[in-house]
Design a protein around this motif. Sequence first.
Motif, PDB file in Angstrom:
ATOM      1  N   ALA A  19    -123.540 -50.623  44.270  1.00 32.78           N
ATOM      2  CA  ALA A  19    -122.349 -49.843  43.879  1.00 32.78           C
ATOM      3  C   ALA A  19    -121.084 -50.685  44.006  1.00 32.78           C
ATOM      4  N   VAL A  20    -120.933 -51.365  45.149  1.00 30.76           N
ATOM      5  CA  VAL A  20    -119.729 -52.169  45.371  1.00 30.76           C
ATOM      6  C   VAL A  20    -119.657 -53.307  44.346  1.00 30.76           C
ATOM      7  N   THR A  21    -120.795 -53.951  44.113  1.00 33.95           N
ATOM      8  CA  THR A  21    -120.794 -55.090  43.190  1.00 33.95           C
ATOM      9  C   THR A  21    -120.445 -54.631  41.776  1.00 33.95           C
ATOM     10  N   ALA A  22    -121.066 -53.551  41.320  1.00 31.61           N
ATOM     11  CA  ALA A  22    -120.793 -53.066  39.957  1.00 31.61           C
ATOM     12  C   ALA A  22    -119.313 -52.739  39.820  1.00 31.61           C
ATOM     13  N   HIS A  23    -118.760 -52.109  40.860  1.00 31.10           N
ATOM     14  CA  HIS A  23    -117.334 -51.768  40.803  1.00 31.10           C
ATOM     15  C   HIS A  23    -116.482 -53.026  40.760  1.00 31.10           C
ATOM     16  N   LEU A  99    -119.062 -62.686  48.043  1.00 28.80           N
ATOM     17  CA  LEU A  99    -118.353 -61.582  47.373  1.00 28.80           C
ATOM     18  C   LEU A  99    -117.987 -60.489  48.377  1.00 28.80           C
ATOM     19  N   LEU A 100    -118.968 -60.055  49.170  1.00 25.05           N
ATOM     20  CA  LEU A 100    -118.692 -58.954  50.103  1.00 25.05           C
ATOM     21  C   LEU A 100    -117.619 -59.360  51.107  1.00 25.05           C
ATOM     22  N   GLU A 101    -117.718 -60.579  51.619  1.00 24.54           N
ATOM     23  CA  GLU A 101    -116.756 -60.984  52.653  1.00 24.54           C
ATOM     24  C   GLU A 101    -115.346 -61.141  52.077  1.00 24.54           C
ATOM     25  N   ALA A 102    -115.270 -61.575  50.811  1.00 26.20           N
ATOM     26  CA  ALA A 102    -113.945 -61.788  50.214  1.00 26.20           C
ATOM     27  C   ALA A 102    -113.283 -60.463  49.839  1.00 26.20           C
ATOM     28  N   LYS A 103    -114.086 -59.485  49.450  1.00 24.77           N
ATOM     29  CA  LYS A 103    -113.494 -58.294  48.824  1.00 24.77           C
ATOM     30  C   LYS A 103    -113.628 -57.012  49.636  1.00 24.77           C
ATOM     31  N   THR A 104    -114.398 -57.041  50.715  1.00 25.21           N
ATOM     32  CA  THR A 104    -114.692 -55.772  51.411  1.00 25.21           C
ATOM     33  C   THR A 104    -114.659 -55.989  52.929  1.00 25.21           C
ATOM     34  N   PRO A 105    -114.744 -54.902  53.693  1.00 22.19           N
ATOM     35  CA  PRO A 105    -114.823 -55.045  55.162  1.00 22.19           C
ATOM     36  C   PRO A 105    -116.193 -55.545  55.635  1.00 22.19           C
ATOM     37  N   VAL A 106    -117.116 -55.806  54.723  1.00 22.86           N
ATOM     38  CA  VAL A 106    -118.446 -56.271  55.147  1.00 22.86           C
ATOM     39  C   VAL A 106    -118.342 -57.750  55.532  1.00 22.86           C
ATOM     40  N   GLY A 197    -121.740 -48.707  57.843  1.00 21.80           N
ATOM     41  CA  GLY A 197    -120.329 -48.305  58.014  1.00 21.80           C
ATOM     42  C   GLY A 197    -119.418 -49.178  57.162  1.00 21.80           C
ATOM     43  N   ARG A 198    -119.650 -50.458  57.170  1.00 15.12           N
ATOM     44  CA  ARG A 198    -118.801 -51.388  56.410  1.00 15.12           C
ATOM     45  C   ARG A 198    -119.019 -51.218  54.890  1.00 15.12           C
ATOM     46  N   LEU A 199    -120.295 -51.103  54.484  1.00 17.26           N
ATOM     47  CA  LEU A 199    -120.553 -50.911  53.044  1.00 17.26           C
ATOM     48  C   LEU A 199    -119.973 -49.584  52.559  1.00 17.26           C
ATOM     49  N   LEU A 200    -120.090 -48.564  53.394  1.00 17.98           N
ATOM     50  CA  LEU A 200    -119.562 -47.257  53.011  1.00 17.98           C
ATOM     51  C   LEU A 200    -118.040 -47.330  52.872  1.00 17.98           C
ATOM     52  N   ARG A 201    -117.380 -48.001  53.827  1.00 20.72           N
ATOM     53  CA  ARG A 201    -115.923 -48.150  53.739  1.00 20.72           C
ATOM     54  C   ARG A 201    -115.552 -48.862  52.432  1.00 20.72           C
ATOM     55  N   ALA A 202    -116.347 -49.882  52.079  1.00 23.00           N
ATOM     56  CA  ALA A 202    -116.078 -50.618  50.836  1.00 23.00           C
ATOM     57  C   ALA A 202    -116.179 -49.673  49.636  1.00 23.00           C
ATOM     58  N   CYS A 203    -117.159 -48.775  49.656  1.00 20.98           N
ATOM     59  CA  CYS A 203    -117.289 -47.809  48.554  1.00 20.98           C
ATOM     60  C   CYS A 203    -116.097 -46.855  48.551  1.00 20.98           C
ATOM     61  N   LEU A 204    -115.780 -46.292  49.718  1.00 21.38           N
ATOM     62  CA  LEU A 204    -114.687 -45.307  49.785  1.00 21.38           C
ATOM     63  C   LEU A 204    -113.378 -45.941  49.333  1.00 21.38           C
ATOM     64  N   ASP A 205    -113.161 -47.198  49.715  1.00 17.83           N
ATOM     65  CA  ASP A 205    -111.942 -47.898  49.291  1.00 17.83           C
ATOM     66  C   ASP A 205    -111.850 -47.980  47.772  1.00 17.83           C
ATOM     67  N   TYR A 529    -130.857 -58.124  45.592  1.00 20.05           N
ATOM     68  CA  TYR A 529    -131.230 -57.508  44.308  1.00 20.05           C
ATOM     69  C   TYR A 529    -130.296 -56.347  43.955  1.00 20.05           C
ATOM     70  N   GLY A 530    -129.716 -55.705  44.958  1.00 22.02           N
ATOM     71  CA  GLY A 530    -128.660 -54.716  44.673  1.00 22.02           C
ATOM     72  C   GLY A 530    -127.478 -55.403  44.012  1.00 22.02           C
ATOM     73  N   PHE A 531    -127.108 -56.536  44.561  1.00 25.44           N
ATOM     74  CA  PHE A 531    -126.005 -57.337  44.007  1.00 25.44           C
ATOM     75  C   PHE A 531    -126.331 -57.766  42.570  1.00 25.44           C
ATOM     76  N   LEU A 532    -127.544 -58.294  42.364  1.00 21.72           N
ATOM     77  CA  LEU A 532    -127.912 -58.778  41.021  1.00 21.72           C
ATOM     78  C   LEU A 532    -127.926 -57.633  40.010  1.00 21.72           C
ATOM     79  N   GLY A 533    -128.488 -56.497  40.424  1.00 18.84           N
ATOM     80  CA  GLY A 533    -128.566 -55.352  39.516  1.00 18.84           C
ATOM     81  C   GLY A 533    -127.186 -54.789  39.214  1.00 18.84           C
ATOM     82  N   GLY A 534    -126.374 -54.633  40.270  1.00 19.87           N
ATOM     83  CA  GLY A 534    -125.018 -54.103  40.072  1.00 19.87           C
ATOM     84  C   GLY A 534    -124.220 -55.004  39.146  1.00 19.87           C
TER      85      GLY A 534
END
Length: 541
Positions: A19-23, A99-106, A197-205, A529-534
């Motif tokens: 979800a985060v990657t696709a967004h 990607l996650l570290e640059a753009k999200t709280p993950v 928690g971190r991935l969810l925060r990234a989605c909510l953001d 694979y979530g990242f690749l698919g997104g």
Amino acid sequence: MEQVDVVVLGTGAAGLTAAVTAHEMGATVAVFEKADQVGGTTAWSGGQVWIPNNPHMSEVGVEDSREQALTYIMSLSRDLLEERLVEAYVDAGPEMIELLEAKTPVQFYAVAGMPDYHPEFPGGSVGGGRTLECPIYPFDELGAWAERVTPSPYFADPHITMSETPLGKAVPQPPSEEELARRAERNERGCGQALIGRLLRACLDRGIEPRTSCAGRELIVEDGTVVGVVVDTPEGRTEVRARKGVVLASGGFEWNQDLCRAFLRGPMTHPVSIETSTGDGLLMAMKAGAMITNMREAWWMPAGAVPPEANRMGRVLVNGQRTLPHSIMVNKRGRRFTNEAANYNAFGAAFHVEDVSRFEYANLPCWLVFDQEYVDRYGFRVSSGGDGSRVPHWLPRGETLDELAEQLGIDAAGLTSTVERWNQLCAEGHDPDFGRGDSAFDRWWGDPHRKGRRDATLGPLARGPFYAFEIHSGALGTKGGPRVDPHARVLDLDGDPIPGLYAAGNVMGSPFGMTYGGPGGTLGPAMVYGFLGGRHAAGRG
Ligand SMILES: Cc1cc2nc3c(=O)[nH]c(=O)nc-3n(C[C@H](O)[C@H](O)[C@H](O)COP(=O)(O)OP(=O)(O)OC[C@H]3O[C@@H](n4cnc5c(N)ncnc54)[C@H](O)[C@@H]3O)c2cc1C
């Protein structure tokens, strides 16, 4: 009718990463979750993520390379791995982390010392570093969503990380009482809770609010293309259109008995994952014409049954306990049958061995047998709660080995001679029968105060009473499902992508065949694979 670019089914690591990657790639995203809370088995987990050649390895002084990682994984292939899927995993792993570290709280750090699960294989890492975990995460940053993350039944204290348990450090360094009290103030959580928690925060953001109690039921297919999903919501059945793609991230099928009977290669009676892993995504993909692969396999895990007051699942993972000295595992003939300190995934094979002449499973049922020395040194923990110092009343015991064998209904002479042999091997300091203690892996698990030594796992059973805990064939999750390509696109029976359909995590046909590379070996591929698919779905025309 609702319409977005990408629909994701499932809120574990695979789904939220997709979800985060696709967004991030510009797509609008909707996430649906069958359970009434988010996080799936991921939220129950240790939260460790195995990413070879990751950007944090150098911080713990370990070198790695694409070639080394590929060599290692392919050396475990047994002709079951598709090299292009392994390459995609190794190549995209560091990109996903960046990607996650640059753009999200993950955020992540590398765990030093924790070896791969087959560290002596070519390209294996003895010194760890491929395993990442998230720093503890303050759940007060999730607001009302903090209560909507499914809590783990297995980690009684949510405020610690895996690497703070005895497994994680050369010398165990549990957090002090003061530190734990400090963490409780802002509800700072470790392990899989921190990751979710971190991935969810990234989605909510990003304005992506997972919709709970909403189960994907059926794919909408038009002219051979997946264009949406039928979702069961508390308000009724509805259609959600996906302009670019649907990512199945709904976990495995281990809680669906019919599917387990149909596909798994042997008994698996005690899954330890979340009960909503009932194979919904697998069935949806099959109906849409997907090829399926790796169906006989699971992320195997020895498990024990415990009374419901121990934890709400009534079962525990049997990991550290069986690697400690002064314990062995025996079958009903009282015989050892494997290296008790081997990685948990390897036990799947041991549990499925047939005794052909007796027409029965050779090593089921089986028991962990230990003595009073074990109890005095390590206690007996059936969950991570309690001090483990007392042996629970329901555990079978005997003053002598004969008494114990009688209680269990197993071969007493076999048990006695097995223990005599084991004690002799311990005195000699090595186990030529099953190689327990030979691998750096065995010497890392076991007694945390003897890390790196053979006696971290070798120790006699000399002092009664003797105790036994029955071990069952369990799994963290299954790993068979729709076959995918290196973009996580689901393939049909001809090997062509089904347009608009993606799969990631335990729902997909794992790129790992029957192996488990190292600590974090299921979450690693789930997230990659979530990242690749997104990413691919977001870029679809
Ligand atoms: C105690 C424990 C410790 C572990 N530790 C680790 C570890 O440290 N590292 C590691 O790599 N692995 C670990 N594992 C294994 C790991 O947790 C799982 O393999 C991983 O979480 C699977 O991720 P996933 O995203 O595929 O599935 P999940 O995290 O289970 O998420 C799938 C989600 O999909 C939902 N769902 C199901 N059907 C539908 C539907 N029809 N529509 C919508 N949603 C649906 C489910 O409810 C669930 O929330 C551990 C497991 C356990 C039990």
